[in-house]
Design a protein around this motif. Structure first.
Motif, PDB file in Angstrom:
ATOM      1  N   PRO A 125       0.786  -1.237   0.000  1.00  0.00           N
ATOM      2  CA  PRO A 125       0.000   0.000   0.000  1.00  0.00           C
ATOM      3  C   PRO A 125       0.817   1.286   0.000  1.00  0.00           C
ATOM      4  N   ASP A 126       2.108   1.217   0.284  1.00  0.00           N
ATOM      5  CA  ASP A 126       2.917   2.436   0.221  1.00  0.00           C
ATOM      6  C   ASP A 126       3.483   2.693  -1.176  1.00  0.00           C
TER       7      ASP A 126
ATOM      8  N   ARG B 169      -1.208   3.483  -3.976  1.00  0.00           N
ATOM      9  CA  ARG B 169      -1.680   4.751  -3.412  1.00  0.00           C
ATOM     10  C   ARG B 169      -2.622   5.459  -4.377  1.00  0.00           C
ATOM     11  N   ARG B 170      -2.307   5.398  -5.667  1.00  0.00           N
ATOM     12  CA  ARG B 170      -3.163   6.060  -6.652  1.00  0.00           C
ATOM     13  C   ARG B 170      -4.551   5.418  -6.689  1.00  0.00           C
TER      14      ARG B 170
ATOM     15  N   ALA C  89      -5.985   3.750  -4.255  1.00  0.00           N
ATOM     16  CA  ALA C  89      -6.655   4.018  -2.983  1.00  0.00           C
ATOM     17  C   ALA C  89      -7.072   5.478  -2.840  1.00  0.00           C
ATOM     18  N   SER C  90      -6.491   6.375  -3.652  1.00  0.00           N
ATOM     19  CA  SER C  90      -6.884   7.786  -3.600  1.00  0.00           C
ATOM     20  C   SER C  90      -8.227   8.018  -4.290  1.00  0.00           C
TER      21      SER C  90
ATOM     22  N   ASP D 148      -9.982   1.299  -0.313  1.00  0.00           N
ATOM     23  CA  ASP D 148      -9.188   0.090  -0.094  1.00  0.00           C
ATOM     24  C   ASP D 148      -9.896  -0.702   0.996  1.00  0.00           C
TER      25      ASP D 148
END
Length: 267
Positions: free
Chosen positions: A183-184, A189-190, A192-193, A197
């Motif tokens: 997830p990092d 991240r994109r 989840a933005s 998630d």
């Protein structure tokens, strides 16, 4: 093949004992559905163990990655679906590996297999996509994906995945699959933005989905569009009928199971 099934995450212990809701249509027309994301490694491991895990999860939708690609791949996909009391929805070899299976509860509007641009020297990637309905007024777009091992290509594919979700033009969307990073990472991240998630919103069961090499980590996920209520999401370790032995034998990834509530909308 044996590998360690990681223990459940201590940080989520409050959610682990709660039961995961089963599929149902509620009196107000809301659809509670179970969706499962699973990298099956081309069915090269213990297929019967894989089937037991899938059946125990009782999914309405299965987002498969690494479905068989070559000789008689349609036959292999149909066999897996039949053993799980499901049907093939879309994808497989024609989507470069991602596959969608569904229960008869899903009414299918349309499907499309998408091949992504090929980067020389890297594996071809694609999306299995569909639009389905549950009940009379719950309409959802779904995408099964397996992103690249290459970080730059993976980031580009995350953008393509979000664009594909938007193009389905449905009130709700679910995208799930093997992100090939934690997830990092930039691609994770994109995604989840723009989408929820599942594990981050409502952790249930186990967190880590891959431990074949390196430290156990979460590289598989279920993402849901805003408006979808995530009731629980994670590796189905607490689920009756799912054993560590079957999880070890079935494939080199662990599955991600989510229960989602979708409210009816005008069609």
């Amino acid at each position: 093949m044996a590998y360690a099934v990681p223990a459940t995450a201590p940080a989520a212990s409050a959610s682990l004992s709660a039961s995961l809701p089963k599929s149902r249509t509620e009196p107000d027309g809301c659809a509670v559905i179970r969706v499962l994301s699973y990298n099956v490694r081309s069915l090269r491991d213990d297929e019967e163990a894989l089937v037991r895990v899938i059946r125990a999860c009782e999914p309405d939708l299965v987002f498969v990655q690494e479905a068989p690609l070559f000789f008689r791949w349609r036959k292999h996909a149909a066999r897996l679906a039949a053993k799980c009391d499901l049907v093939v929805l879309s994808g497989g070899g024609s989507a470069a590996g991602p596959l969608l299976l569904c229960s008869l509860r899903a009414f299918v509007e349309r499907t499309e297999d998408v091949l992504l641009p090929l980067t020389p020297g890297l594996h071809r990637r694609g999306f299995a996509t569909a639009v389905v309905r549950f009940g009379t007024a719950v309409r959802v777009g779904v995408v099964s994906a397996h992103l690249s091992l290459d970080a730059r290509e993976r980031a580009a594919q995350a953008e393509m995945l979000l664009e594909r979700v938007r193009s389905l033009d449905t009130p709700y969307a679910i995208a799930a699959g093997d992100v090939n990073e934690t997830p990092d990472g930039a691609a994770f991240r994109r995604l989840a933005s723009q989408m929820q998630d599942g594990w981050a919103v409502a952790p249930w069961g186990g967190e880590h989905t891959f431990s074949r090499s390196g430290e156990p980590r979460r590289i598989d996920a279920v993402f849901a569009s805003p408006g979808v209520e995530v009731l629980g999401c994670g590796v189905p370790l607490p689920l009756p009928g799912v054993t560590r032995a079957d999880l070890q034998a079935a494939t080199d990834h662990l599955p991600v199971l989510a229960a989602l509530r979708l409210r009816p909308t005008p069609l």
